[in-house]
Design a protein around this motif. Sequence first.
Motif, short mmCIF file in Angstrom:
data_model
loop_
_atom_site.label_atom_id
_atom_site.label_comp_id
_atom_site.label_asym_id
_atom_site.label_seq_id
_atom_site.Cartn_x
_atom_site.Cartn_y
_atom_site.Cartn_z
N UNK A 57 0.88 -1.17 0.00
CA UNK A 57 0.00 0.00 0.00
C UNK A 57 0.91 1.22 0.00
N UNK A 58 0.86 2.00 -1.05
CA UNK A 58 1.69 3.20 -1.12
C UNK A 58 0.82 4.45 -1.05
N UNK A 59 1.44 5.51 -0.55
CA UNK A 59 0.72 6.78 -0.46
C UNK A 59 1.70 7.93 -0.56
N UNK A 60 1.28 8.99 -1.24
CA UNK A 60 2.05 10.23 -1.25
C UNK A 60 1.11 11.38 -1.57
N UNK A 61 1.33 12.53 -0.92
CA UNK A 61 0.47 13.69 -1.10
C UNK A 61 0.68 14.33 -2.47
N UNK A 62 1.86 14.12 -3.08
CA UNK A 62 2.10 14.66 -4.42
C UNK A 62 1.51 13.73 -5.48
N UNK A 63 0.73 14.29 -6.37
CA UNK A 63 0.12 13.49 -7.44
C UNK A 63 1.19 12.91 -8.36
N UNK A 64 2.27 13.65 -8.58
CA UNK A 64 3.36 13.16 -9.43
C UNK A 64 3.97 11.89 -8.86
N UNK A 221 9.98 21.88 -3.97
CA UNK A 221 11.13 21.34 -4.70
C UNK A 221 10.73 20.70 -6.03
N UNK A 222 9.49 20.17 -6.11
CA UNK A 222 9.08 19.42 -7.30
C UNK A 222 7.81 19.99 -7.94
N UNK A 223 7.59 21.29 -7.79
CA UNK A 223 6.37 21.92 -8.30
C UNK A 223 6.19 21.73 -9.80
N UNK A 228 3.12 19.25 -14.32
CA UNK A 228 2.99 18.45 -15.53
C UNK A 228 2.18 17.17 -15.27
N UNK A 229 2.38 16.56 -14.11
CA UNK A 229 1.61 15.35 -13.79
C UNK A 229 0.12 15.64 -13.69
N UNK A 230 -0.22 16.73 -13.01
CA UNK A 230 -1.63 17.08 -12.85
C UNK A 230 -2.24 17.60 -14.16
N UNK A 231 -1.47 18.40 -14.88
CA UNK A 231 -1.87 18.96 -16.18
C UNK A 231 -3.19 19.75 -16.09
N UNK A 232 -3.25 20.59 -15.06
CA UNK A 232 -4.39 21.49 -14.89
C UNK A 232 -4.09 22.87 -15.45
N UNK A 233 -2.86 23.09 -15.88
CA UNK A 233 -2.40 24.30 -16.54
C UNK A 233 -2.67 25.57 -15.72
#
Length: 340
Positions: A57-64, A221-223, A228-233
């Motif tokens: 089971x993995x989890x991270x708050x960053x969508x990327x 650090x990874x904004x 790009x991962x979210x691609x909400x522009x």
Amino acid sequence: MAKTTKINNRRYLGNKYRLLPFIQKVVEDECEDVNTIVDIFAGTGVVASAFQEKQLITNDILYSNYISNYAWFSAEPYHKDLLENMIDVYNAGQGTEENYMTQNFANTYFSLEDCAKIGFIREDIEDKYEQGRINFRERAILITSLLYAMDKIAKTCGHYDAYRRGVEFDAHLELHLPEISEVNNPNNQCFNVDSNELARDIAADLVYIDPPYNSRQYCDAYHLLENVARWEKPEVFGVAKKMDRSQLKSRYCTKSAAEAFEDLIKNLDCRYILLSYNNMATKGDDRSNAKISDDDIYRILKDKGEVKVFSENYKAFTTGKSDIADNQERLFLCTCDQGK
């Protein structure tokens, strides 16, 4: 045929790849009958990958990070030939039109040419997913391929707080196919939620915890990769071209870190807790210093069960302002008392 890339081929603050033998040995020597493992601050998924034979089971708050973890660990079927063909087409050089990336990031972290290509590829991935031509895991694998390719050529020092000015864009975007395991556990799950909320809803044999150590927010650090991962522009601002990240800030990077950690531990339903936390304490500059004291770690874990500590030397991340020696990555193993 597309080249391939491994899970550890991405620069990431606090990456534990070199410590995997140490982590695996502690689990093998000290923990019995571990079949289900939660990596609740999974980052890029490197530690979870060391336990591929388990239910994960993995989890991270960053969508990327979530989307990459879904690519690596999900058991959803995917068509490798289709992905290889798409990556070959992307690498052939399509994409010269103006787009969100060229408008906002040209000649910063990437050249104008590579920004045009990144924007084209990301839009094409989304179009094909919306048209039903690729499934969610195939989308995740392609996005992961793009993020890894971006990270390899970005003119940064490994994160996106700033780009390097006046440098030559000598490397260009080339996507590689992630080396995905063919035998992932069908019960694996990947989450993209606040870790403290997830702790209330899951149960496992072992929970591995690798929270942020200091005030450096990962969303800062990874904004760009997150964007790009979210691609909400979204609109971006400032010299570093950052988007609004207020909903992605972690309490573990603030004065509330110990309080957040205590809440997390109290709500975990598991037999073992394995906490990774270095011994920076106050050795570095203020931003690098640990947010949770050893006293708080011992107090909180001992309230949950018996605690053992294991250590391994490692090279600390600093901004170059600190000369830090004798640093250790510590693993705090808590064997939980029943009912706590």
